[in-house]
Design an enzyme around this catalytic site. Structure first.
Site, PDB file in Angstrom:
ATOM      1  N   ASP A   1       3.153 -39.744 -12.760  1.00 59.19           N
ATOM      2  CA  ASP A   1       3.910 -40.519 -13.766  1.00 59.19           C
ATOM      3  C   ASP A   1       3.836 -42.041 -13.619  1.00 59.19           C
ATOM      4  O   ASP A   1       4.877 -42.727 -13.715  1.00 59.19           O
ATOM      5  CB  ASP A   1       5.385 -40.085 -13.768  1.00 59.19           C
TER       6      ASP A   1
ATOM      7  N   LYS B   1       3.823 -32.776 -18.535  1.00 62.53           N
ATOM      8  CA  LYS B   1       5.017 -32.010 -18.144  1.00 62.53           C
ATOM      9  C   LYS B   1       6.254 -32.516 -18.868  1.00 62.53           C
ATOM     10  O   LYS B   1       6.274 -33.645 -19.372  1.00 62.53           O
ATOM     11  CB  LYS B   1       5.216 -32.103 -16.627  1.00 62.53           C
TER      12      LYS B   1
ATOM     13  N   CYS C   1      10.368 -36.936  -9.690  1.00 60.45           N
ATOM     14  CA  CYS C   1       9.133 -36.180  -9.927  1.00 60.45           C
ATOM     15  C   CYS C   1       8.233 -36.095  -8.697  1.00 60.45           C
ATOM     16  O   CYS C   1       7.581 -35.079  -8.489  1.00 60.45           O
ATOM     17  CB  CYS C   1       8.412 -36.742 -11.146  1.00 60.45           C
TER      18      CYS C   1
HETATM   19  C1  VGL Z   1      11.339 -38.814 -13.890  1.00 60.66           C
HETATM   20  C2  VGL Z   1      13.558 -39.014 -14.403  1.00 60.66           C
HETATM   21  C3  VGL Z   1      13.358 -38.449 -15.633  1.00 60.66           C
HETATM   22  C4  VGL Z   1      10.225 -39.053 -12.903  1.00 60.66           C
HETATM   23  C5  VGL Z   1      11.112 -38.231 -15.114  1.00 60.66           C
HETATM   24  O1  VGL Z   1       9.055 -39.165 -13.324  1.00 60.66           O
HETATM   25  O2  VGL Z   1      10.517 -39.143 -11.698  1.00 60.66           O
HETATM   26  N1  VGL Z   1      12.570 -39.193 -13.535  1.00 60.66           N
HETATM   27  N2  VGL Z   1      12.122 -38.051 -15.977  1.00 60.66           N
END
Ligand code: VGL
Ligand code: ZN
Length: 182
Positions: free
Chosen positions: A8, A86, A127
């Site tokens: 991410d 995801k 994540c």
């Molecule tokens: C994430 C919070 C909400 C992440 C994703 O990538 O860690 N954190 N969605």
């Protein structure tokens, strides 16, 4: 065989993004530098629909096709072999790259004879943490690249607690320096 997982590294988790980690973009040059040391590189994207239960817990972020969901502009995407999407449904958080819906990540890695995964990216306390725990559950030797991750830190200690939780689960904490010296 070793795979690098880049979790991410998207605009919404970098400075100026709606769910910014502190210094998230600082992981980019480190990831670009270590990527060539791996047989396989997989990058995940948090890839949410316009409306999802997930946005009851978090501000709206990483909506499919928006600027916030794009990789940071300096991430060297030429080194990425596969993108795992995801959090794509209206009910799932998709905190783990092993929950990707466009590829079965565990099978994808196993088919390519990967036995060790090295985890980098954002965010340490969500994540990265969930992906690391799933990697252990799927019997991969699991490493967390400590200088190539950053946390959201909803509470100030979340990053520290996440690293400890990963260690307790059997992950090895490693620095990029050690990877580059191997
Ligand atoms: C994430 C919070 C909400 C992440 C994703 O990538 O860690 N954190 N969605
Ligand atoms: Zn999300």
């Amino acid at each position: 065989m070793k795979a690098l997982l880049i979790i991410d590294v998207q605009n919404d988790f970098c400075s100026g993004g709606v769910l910014a980690t502190k210094g998230g973009e600082e992981v980019v040059p480190i990831i670009n530098k270590i990527a060539s040391r791996f047989e396989l590189v997989v990058a995940s994207k948090d890839w949410h629909p316009e409306e999802t239960k997930h946005f009851k817990k978090w501000p709206k972020h990483c909506v499919q096709g928006t600027y916030g969901a794009e990789f940071h502009k300096d991430l060297d995407t030429s080194q990425i072999d596969e993108i795992a999407l995801k959090g794509t449904g209206t009910l799932d958080d998709g905190y783990s790259a092993f929950d990707a819906t466009n590829v079965n990540l565990a099978s994808f890695l196993q088919e390519r004879k990967i036995d060790s995964v090295y985890i980098s990216g954002l965010a340490t306390d969500y994540c990265v943490l969930n992906t690391a725990l799933d990697a252990v559950r799927n019997n991969f030797h699991t490493f967390v690249v400590t200088d190539a991750v950053r946390a959201v830190n909803v509470k100030p200690d979340d990053s520290k607690m996440a690293l400890q939780q990963m260690k307790d689960a059997g992950c090895v904490l490693i620095s990029s320096e050690v990877i580059l010296s191997e």
